[in-house]
Design a protein around this motif. Structure first.
Motif, PDB file in Angstrom:
ATOM      1  N   LEU A  80       0.903  -1.204  -0.066  1.00  0.00           N
ATOM      2  CA  LEU A  80      -0.191  -0.096   0.155  1.00  0.00           C
ATOM      3  C   LEU A  80       0.978   1.193   0.114  1.00  0.00           C
ATOM      4  CD1 LEU A  80      -2.781  -0.919   2.601  1.00  0.00           C
ATOM      5  CD2 LEU A  80      -2.536  -1.519   0.163  1.00  0.00           C
ATOM      6  N   VAL A  81       2.005   1.210   0.555  1.00  0.00           N
ATOM      7  CA  VAL A  81       2.969   2.375   0.824  1.00  0.00           C
ATOM      8  C   VAL A  81       4.264   1.685   0.453  1.00  0.00           C
ATOM      9  CG1 VAL A  81       3.705   3.973   2.024  1.00  0.00           C
ATOM     10  CG2 VAL A  81       1.440   3.406   2.547  1.00  0.00           C
ATOM     11  N   LEU A 141      -1.068  -5.683  13.814  1.00  0.00           N
ATOM     12  CA  LEU A 141      -2.578  -5.999  13.443  1.00  0.00           C
ATOM     13  C   LEU A 141      -3.025  -4.693  12.536  1.00  0.00           C
ATOM     14  CD1 LEU A 141      -4.570  -8.396  13.563  1.00  0.00           C
ATOM     15  CD2 LEU A 141      -5.436  -6.994  15.659  1.00  0.00           C
ATOM     16  N   ASP A 142      -2.635  -3.795  13.023  1.00  0.00           N
ATOM     17  CA  ASP A 142      -3.254  -2.290  12.553  1.00  0.00           C
ATOM     18  C   ASP A 142      -1.949  -1.388  12.447  1.00  0.00           C
ATOM     19  OD1 ASP A 142      -6.368  -2.555  12.968  1.00  0.00           O
ATOM     20  OD2 ASP A 142      -5.596  -3.304  14.761  1.00  0.00           O
ATOM     21  N   PRO A 199      -5.429  -3.242   6.175  1.00  0.00           N
ATOM     22  CA  PRO A 199      -4.912  -2.150   5.436  1.00  0.00           C
ATOM     23  C   PRO A 199      -5.314  -0.835   6.084  1.00  0.00           C
ATOM     24  CG  PRO A 199      -7.293  -3.100   4.515  1.00  0.00           C
ATOM     25  CD  PRO A 199      -6.801  -3.948   5.718  1.00  0.00           C
ATOM     26  N   ILE A 200      -4.108   0.077   6.113  1.00  0.00           N
ATOM     27  CA  ILE A 200      -4.364   1.344   6.604  1.00  0.00           C
ATOM     28  C   ILE A 200      -5.340   2.146   5.417  1.00  0.00           C
ATOM     29  CG2 ILE A 200      -1.970   2.130   5.804  1.00  0.00           C
ATOM     30  CD1 ILE A 200      -4.116   3.412   8.616  1.00  0.00           C
ATOM     31  N   VAL A 201      -4.954   1.845   4.268  1.00  0.00           N
ATOM     32  CA  VAL A 201      -5.717   2.432   3.248  1.00  0.00           C
ATOM     33  C   VAL A 201      -6.725   1.692   2.679  1.00  0.00           C
ATOM     34  CG1 VAL A 201      -5.588   3.707   0.974  1.00  0.00           C
ATOM     35  CG2 VAL A 201      -3.494   3.887   2.676  1.00  0.00           C
ATOM     36  N   PHE A 202      -7.850   1.868   3.151  1.00  0.00           N
ATOM     37  CA  PHE A 202      -9.023   1.055   2.631  1.00  0.00           C
ATOM     38  C   PHE A 202      -9.949   1.603   1.416  1.00  0.00           C
ATOM     39  CE2 PHE A 202     -12.981  -1.391   3.282  1.00  0.00           C
ATOM     40  CZ  PHE A 202     -12.480  -2.678   3.191  1.00  0.00           C
ATOM     41  N   TYR A 240      -6.267  10.236  10.939  1.00  0.00           N
ATOM     42  CA  TYR A 240      -4.975   9.400  11.007  1.00  0.00           C
ATOM     43  C   TYR A 240      -4.532   8.397  10.119  1.00  0.00           C
ATOM     44  CZ  TYR A 240      -7.396   4.722  11.247  1.00  0.00           C
ATOM     45  OH  TYR A 240      -8.313   3.800  10.931  1.00  0.00           O
ATOM     46  N   VAL A 241      -5.315   8.202   9.139  1.00  0.00           N
ATOM     47  CA  VAL A 241      -4.773   7.464   7.887  1.00  0.00           C
ATOM     48  C   VAL A 241      -3.903   8.219   7.164  1.00  0.00           C
ATOM     49  CG1 VAL A 241      -5.512   6.410   5.676  1.00  0.00           C
ATOM     50  CG2 VAL A 241      -6.789   6.328   7.642  1.00  0.00           C
TER      51      VAL A 241
END
Length: 364
Positions: free
Chosen positions: A28-29, A43-44, A66-69, A80-81
């Motif tokens: 994702l990054v 987990l997060d 996923p932090i970016v959903f 926060y994302v």
């Protein structure tokens, strides 16, 4: 090792093709070609987790969620994302998410829940559709066995607990090589009639590229005739949730006490107790109320999941015990699962379990 190298190891356990369509999994990054100095498993991916990775010298975070959903339209630090993504980019920390790809495999999230509860005779609760493909190709009789062996080695022809599965028909193939052709059999400008086998092999979608590569590299013809078709069959080895059997039947209260101990939770939300014994148990990590009907159909005496809403508890309807043990609680074992897997796959590499508590729910 690069980020791509680590991703390849993770996808041996949980291919991204197995993830749900709504999900956002994979890298994702970050730069897929970046050399990895250390891995932090969480987990997060929260802001504190990124800081922990920086402090520990880990430039790859492997996260379950996923932090970016949903799509990001801006990165200004307003959420926060956005702050997590900005901080990770600023410090060249890559973020990889595995989420429902790991949910859907036998050795994944639900398999680990089954381990904790002590369930045997396990099977997938809701087998996944749309994952199976069928390859049909045509090969001269003289090259049939060598091509089959190459396709089997690439992962074609696996059905449940069986491998090297195929079906073949024999017939006559015809082809007319053109002036610029370089035929293995026959000659330019002459119609060739050749005894051929028609081969049929099934495979899962994640293996398609390497199976087609094996087909092209090992088929004797210059031009390979083949078809790949999607099958509607459910794939019994991949899907949401699992169902298994306790070694000994338990009363409902004893079963709930077992869950409190195994999941480390002070309380469990559950449906009405009916005085039944619990032997057959369905599980689904995370939000699993959508599978209540499937748990009933599987003959489960109890269904262990989380995020059950008020009216959804009525669906128990006296047929099974619904036990909501908490979202975090059902997925808490995932970090250790990934840690154990990666340390086995890449020993002597800097892999750390995050010590940051990411459960947003507290109990009073």
């Amino acid at each position: 090792m690069t980020v791509n190298d680590i991703a390849a190891r993770l996808e041996e356990l949980a291919p991204l093709d197995f993830a749900e369509d709504f999900d956002n999994v994979g890298l994702l990054v970050g730069d897929p070609g970046m050399e990895v100095n250390g891995i932090l498993i969480t987990l997060d991916t929260l802001e504190a987790v990124v800081e922990e990775a920086i402090e520990k010298g880990c430039n790859l975070i492997v996260s379950f969620h996923p932090i970016v959903f949903k799509g990001l339209k801006k990165i200004t630090g307003g959420t926060y994302v956005e702050r997590v993504v900005a901080r990770a980019i600023e410090n060249r920390v890559a973020i990889y998410s595995i989420h429902t790809a790991l949910d859907n495999v036998m050795r994944g999230v639900n398999g680990r829940i089954c381990d904790e509860i002590g369930l045997s005779d396990r099977r997938i609760l809701i087998p996944r559709k749309g994952l199976l493909r069928k390859l049909t190709t045509y090969v001269p009789e003289s090259g049939r066995q060598a091509l089959l062996e190459a396709l089997f080695a690439a992962g074609a022809g696996e059905v449940g607990n069986y491998s090297s599965c195929s079906f073949s028909n024999t017939g006559e193939g015809t082809f007319l090589p053109g002036e610029e052709a370089n035929p293995t059999l026959g000659a330019r400008g002459q119609l060739q009639r050749e005894p051929e086998s028609q081969l049929h092999l099934t495979f899962t979608a994640d293996r398609e590229k390497r199976i087609l590569r094996a087909l092209w590299e090992n088929h004797p013809y210059e031009e390979v005739a083949y078809e790949v078709t999607s099958l509607e069959n459910s794939y019994q080895q991949v899907g949401m949730g699992m169902v298994g059997t306790l070694q000994e039947a338990l009363g409902e209260k004893d079963f709930l006490e077992l869950l409190k101990v195994r999941f480390g939770t002070p309380c469990i939300r559950h449906s009405e107790l009916m005085g039944n014994t619990i032997r057959r148990v369905a599980v689904l990590g995370g939000s699993g109320a959508f599978a209540i009907g499937a748990a009933k159909a599987a003959g489960a005496d109890a269904f262990v999941t989380s995020d059950i809403k008020y009216h959804e508890f009525y669906q128990a309807a006296g047929e099974l015990l619904l036990a909501d043990v908490g979202h975090y609680e059902t997925e808490q074992f995932t970090k250790n699962l990934l840690y154990d897997y990666l340390t086995e796959k890449i020993p002597n590499f800097a892999i750390s379990l995050s010590g940051t508590r990411t459960n947003p729910i507290n109990y009073y």
